[in-house]
Design an enzyme around this catalytic site. Structure first.
Site, PDB file in Angstrom:
ATOM      1  N   GLU A  29      21.043 -64.027 -35.215  1.00 48.99           N
ATOM      2  CA  GLU A  29      21.236 -63.779 -33.789  1.00 48.99           C
ATOM      3  C   GLU A  29      20.365 -62.601 -33.351  1.00 48.99           C
ATOM      4  O   GLU A  29      20.421 -61.537 -33.956  1.00 48.99           O
ATOM      5  CB  GLU A  29      22.720 -63.496 -33.525  1.00 48.99           C
ATOM      6  N   ALA A  57      26.556 -68.973 -33.952  1.00 47.91           N
ATOM      7  CA  ALA A  57      27.124 -70.134 -34.641  1.00 47.91           C
ATOM      8  C   ALA A  57      26.978 -69.884 -36.136  1.00 47.91           C
ATOM      9  O   ALA A  57      26.153 -70.499 -36.813  1.00 47.91           O
ATOM     10  CB  ALA A  57      26.371 -71.402 -34.231  1.00 47.91           C
ATOM     11  N   GLU A  58      27.765 -68.941 -36.656  1.00 47.29           N
ATOM     12  CA  GLU A  58      27.538 -68.478 -38.023  1.00 47.29           C
ATOM     13  C   GLU A  58      27.696 -69.598 -39.042  1.00 47.29           C
ATOM     14  O   GLU A  58      26.882 -69.722 -39.973  1.00 47.29           O
ATOM     15  CB  GLU A  58      28.479 -67.315 -38.355  1.00 47.29           C
ATOM     16  N   PHE A  81      26.935 -58.143 -38.075  1.00 46.09           N
ATOM     17  CA  PHE A  81      27.997 -57.368 -38.721  1.00 46.09           C
ATOM     18  C   PHE A  81      28.632 -58.182 -39.850  1.00 46.09           C
ATOM     19  O   PHE A  81      28.893 -59.383 -39.699  1.00 46.09           O
ATOM     20  CB  PHE A  81      29.065 -56.970 -37.705  1.00 46.09           C
ATOM     21  N   ALA A  82      28.898 -57.492 -40.943  1.00 47.79           N
ATOM     22  CA  ALA A  82      29.375 -58.173 -42.147  1.00 47.79           C
ATOM     23  C   ALA A  82      30.660 -58.957 -41.911  1.00 47.79           C
ATOM     24  O   ALA A  82      30.877 -59.992 -42.535  1.00 47.79           O
ATOM     25  CB  ALA A  82      29.577 -57.147 -43.267  1.00 47.79           C
ATOM     26  N   PHE A  84      31.315 -60.844 -39.615  1.00 46.63           N
ATOM     27  CA  PHE A  84      31.033 -62.173 -39.063  1.00 46.63           C
ATOM     28  C   PHE A  84      30.857 -63.204 -40.179  1.00 46.63           C
ATOM     29  O   PHE A  84      30.847 -64.409 -39.912  1.00 46.63           O
ATOM     30  CB  PHE A  84      29.813 -62.162 -38.140  1.00 46.63           C
ATOM     31  N   HIS A 127      34.429 -54.627 -36.601  1.00 46.42           N
ATOM     32  CA  HIS A 127      33.010 -54.255 -36.704  1.00 46.42           C
ATOM     33  C   HIS A 127      32.804 -53.058 -37.634  1.00 46.42           C
ATOM     34  O   HIS A 127      31.796 -52.358 -37.522  1.00 46.42           O
ATOM     35  CB  HIS A 127      32.444 -53.883 -35.334  1.00 46.42           C
TER      36      HIS A 127
HETATM   37  C1  LIG Z   1      31.338 -64.165 -34.593  1.00 44.16           C
HETATM   38  C2  LIG Z   1      30.522 -63.158 -33.902  1.00 44.16           C
HETATM   39  N1  LIG Z   1      29.175 -63.288 -33.931  1.00 44.16           N
HETATM   40  C3  LIG Z   1      28.390 -62.376 -33.310  1.00 44.16           C
HETATM   41  C4  LIG Z   1      28.933 -61.320 -32.647  1.00 44.16           C
HETATM   42  C5  LIG Z   1      28.053 -60.272 -31.990  1.00 44.16           C
HETATM   43  N2  LIG Z   1      28.101 -60.444 -30.541  1.00 44.16           N
HETATM   44  C6  LIG Z   1      28.965 -59.740 -29.792  1.00 44.16           C
HETATM   45  S1  LIG Z   1      28.913 -60.177 -28.206  1.00 44.16           S
HETATM   46  C7  LIG Z   1      27.722 -61.311 -28.487  1.00 44.16           C
HETATM   47  C8  LIG Z   1      27.197 -62.137 -27.365  1.00 44.16           C
HETATM   48  C9  LIG Z   1      28.245 -63.002 -26.803  1.00 44.16           C
HETATM   49  O1  LIG Z   1      27.727 -63.781 -25.784  1.00 44.16           O
HETATM   50  P1  LIG Z   1      28.680 -64.552 -24.797  1.00 44.16           P
HETATM   51  O2  LIG Z   1      29.714 -65.291 -25.560  1.00 44.16           O
HETATM   52  O3  LIG Z   1      27.825 -65.340 -23.889  1.00 44.16           O
HETATM   53  O4  LIG Z   1      29.431 -63.398 -23.999  1.00 44.16           O
HETATM   54  P2  LIG Z   1      28.785 -62.226 -23.109  1.00 44.16           P
HETATM   55  O5  LIG Z   1      28.506 -61.078 -24.001  1.00 44.16           O
HETATM   56  O6  LIG Z   1      27.563 -62.772 -22.464  1.00 44.16           O
HETATM   57  O7  LIG Z   1      29.850 -61.882 -22.124  1.00 44.16           O
HETATM   58  C10 LIG Z   1      27.376 -61.336 -29.831  1.00 44.16           C
HETATM   59  C11 LIG Z   1      26.362 -62.208 -30.417  1.00 44.16           C
HETATM   60  C12 LIG Z   1      30.340 -61.206 -32.668  1.00 44.16           C
HETATM   61  N3  LIG Z   1      30.958 -60.182 -32.080  1.00 44.16           N
HETATM   62  N4  LIG Z   1      31.100 -62.140 -33.278  1.00 44.16           N
END
Ligand SMILES: Cc1ncc(C[n+]2csc(CCOP(=O)(O)OP(=O)(O)O)c2C)c(N)n1
Lengths: 323, 324
Positions: A29, A57-58, A81-82, A84, A127
């Protein structure tokens, strides 16, 4: 020799190994812009075919790394982050870890997983976790926990060249640590511990971000003529048992210092090793200084109370040496 | 749908509380008075508000890492939220959760969540509980466009559809997941079309128009409550601020969107939209709106004072609320 940060060391290792082998590629990501900087600029050097932003989409992209590895490429897969990893547990533990063995050696699984672990201040339970223990009892994986920029570069390069699935754990609080890294090709083999400080009275086996802290405690105690040897295993699987045991043979006392939890953790594993194979060397019980068995709390005073820290390490050492 | 004055003013108050709270939180986090990762919803006030306005108190919600807006819209107290953000003992979670993890069971808020996509199965289970307990409560599940690419989204929609569960899936599509434009990692332009794959209704909603959100949400909630199963709503919106407060420190000179795009969306501000509607409707006076704004400012100042003056937790509390 050039001064390099922990993050830059990752970036260099990735760029060098990607230049060396056209079948390596990076996905995860936001690896194109790179939130933490580890993959910054790779897109300019290697282009979008080999540097890929994935959807969030881990399970999907970690599994895709497994398939891509089985089909002959060498994926480098970032899981931010681990914690995940929990979203992709099947693909790591049932697939990546097992398929080489279960296929009677037919499948090669040259995947390198990278992730950020550990507490970095107020990031709360989802986290901040130190999750390598969760993988310790999954046969088939290698686990790497570099404590400094030079090891990071050398270990990551070895991980990428390894034909087994390797998870490299990067501590979130070490990102800015800097030191000189040997110029030119710099490889550190997996399975070789480093004695970071030579001492006589007690061995501290410190893991990852606990290594610089153990060295600080050792410095302090040296002023009182308490001589601490600090051993950094660098990789938890494979584990360099010989270096740990010969250190304890010399000092006769051991503390394991880890940011992971106590129950079922890396410190517990290493303490058991010393207890079993180093029993005759010991003058006292092996001490484990770890994070409490609680989810990492958000509020700073609670977080501080939960985490393994220098004060507790110092107390454990003093207790063992009786001073 | 003819909406009464009280409801309209409630929705205005909710959006105002979100806007003012988030703006203040952004500043306090920038000044390092709030630790940790902080994600704010400035510009996304209408989706949270319109959906929660269609819920009753015993209905439940699940939220995300960008969750302050949902909690406020469901009736969350600003003082206890702010205290939680400050890591204080008087916070909603006694300082153990922080910005990404606020929970208030008394209001049906099952929690913000640090794991993208984690709320979807939890909301599905909450809806299942209503069926099993026979309560007719509905669960609304907020998530982002990014989360709609997680397996949990697809598994939850299928499960909720098969069991006809009383859940409303609310995708707040703000165009980005972190720094990645949604269109570069998502196979569809509109998340709502994914409803087709699970044979449930899916609607594209103007997420910056609180009245439109309310209308669609009311219909979906009624459907859910009547036992007809889940609905997917896609609220098109935009976040004005960075993904996380302080993201420039990571990004440096790099950027992932243009200033022009941000400004275009600012022109579609949900609050200005509401002001215009109020003026045209003749139902609501400017003094009503000003009064609500002033009351909210007072509430917010008190919340900050409460948070600042509250005690930090004692180190001994670290082992409470868990089996050790
Ligand atoms: C399972 C997981 N993967 C990655 C992340 C890191 N992460 C935190 S917010 C985010 C983006 C999320 O996007 P969206 O669902 O569109 O929500 P938005 O932040 O745009 O409100 C990511 C990749 C996470 N917290 N959890």
């Amino acid at each position: 020799m050039a001064v390099t940060t922990y993050i830059q060391a990752i970036n260099q290792a990735l760029a060098e190994e990607m230049a060396r082998d056209p079948l390596t590629f990076v996905m995860g990501e936001d690896v194109v812009l790179s939130a933490f900087g580890a993959t910054k600029g790779l897109i300019d050097k290697f282009g979008p075919t080999r540097v890929r932003n994935t959807p969030i989409a881990e399970a999907g992209f970690v599994g895709a790394a497994v398939g891509a590895a089985m089909a002959g490429t060498r994926p480098i897969c970032e899981v931010e982050f681990a914690s995940f990893f929990y979203c992709a547990f099947d693909q790591v533990c049932n697939q990546a870890a097992k398929l080489r063995y279960m296929s009677g050696g037919q499948a090669r699984m040259p995947i390198t997983f990278r992730c950020v672990y550990g507490a970095m201040g107020g990031a709360a339970a989802q986290h901040s976790e130190t999750v390598y223990a969760q993988f310790l009892s999954v046969a088939g994986l290698k686990l790497v926990v570099p404590s400094n920029p030079s090891d990071m570069k050398g270990l990551l390069k070895s991980a990428i060249r390894d034909d087994n699935p390797v998870i490299v754990f990067e501590h979130g609080a070490l990102g800015g640590h800097r030191e000189e890294i040997p110029a030119g090709e710099h490889l550190v083999p997996l399975g070789k511990a480093a004695v970071k400080r030579v001492g006589e009275h007690v061995t501290v086996v410190a893991i990852g971000a606990m290594v610089p802290r153990a060295l600080k405690v050792a410095d302090r105690l040296a002023k009182e003529n308490i001589s601490v040897e600090v051993v950094d295993p660098r990789t938890l699987i494979p584990l360099d048992e010989d270096t740990i045991l010969s250190s304890v043979e010399k000092t006769n006392r051991a503390v394991v210092f880890d940011e992971g939890h106590l129950r079922g953790g890396a410190a517990t594993d290493i303490a058991a090793l010393i207890g079993e194979k180093g029993f005759d060397f010991l003058d006292g019980p092996v001490r484990r200084v770890t994070t409490l068995d609680v989810p990492i709390p958000f509020s700073p005073p609670l977080e501080k109370a939960a985490l393994a820290n220098e004060a507790r390490l110092e107390a454990a050492i003093r207790e063992l040496v009786g001073r | 749908m003819d909406l009464g004055k009280d409801l309209l003013l409630d929705m205005y108050r909710s959006m105002t509380r979100i806007r003012l709270f988030e703006t203040k939180v952004r500043d306090l986090a920038t000044a390092n008075e709030i630790p940790g990762f902080v994600h704010v919803s400035i510009g996304e006030e209408a989706s949270a508000t319109g959906v929660c306005a269609a819920l009753r108190k015993t209905d439940r919600i699940t939220s995300t890492h960008r969750g302050h807006s949902h909690l406020i819209a469901k009736g969350g107290r600003l003082d206890r939220m702010m205290a939680e953000l400050f890591g204080k003992r008087t916070g909603y979670c006694k300082g153990k959760g922080g910005s990404m993890h606020i929970v208030d069971f008394s209001l049906g808020i099952l929690g913000a969540n640090g794991i993208v996509g984690a709320g979807l199965p939890i909301a599905t289970g909450s809806a299942l509980a209503a069926v099993i307990a026979g309560t007719e409560d509905v669960t609304a599940c907020f998530f982002g466009d990014g989360a709609s690419n997680e397996g949990t989204f697809h598994e939850s929609l299928n499960l909720a559809a098969v069991w006809k569960l009383p859940v409303v899936f609310v995708c707040e599509n703000n165009g980005f997941g972190e720094f990645t434009p949604m269109r570069t990692v998502t196979s569809v332009k509109d998340i709502a079309v994914r409803a087709k794959a699970y044979d449930i209704p899916g609607h594209i909603v103007d997420g910056n128009d609180v009245l439109e959100v309310y209308r669609y949400a009311s219909e979906a909630v009624a459907r859910a409550r009547a036992g007809e199963g889940p609905t997917l709503l896609e609220c098109k919106t935009y976040r004005w601020e960075g993904h996380v407060v302080g993201e420039q420190a990571f990004l440096g000179a790099a950027s992932y969107r243009t200033e022009q795009e941000v400004n275009e969306w600012k022109a579609r501000c949900p609050l200005i939209r509401f002001d215009k509607f109020a003026a045209e409707s003749g139902k609501i006076s400017v003094t009503d709106l000003q009064r609500i704004k002033q009351e909210t400012e007072v509430e917010l100042e008190a919340a900050i004072k409460f948070a600042r003056e509250s005690p930090l937790p004692d180190a001994s509390e670290v082992t409470e609320d868990v089996f050790t």
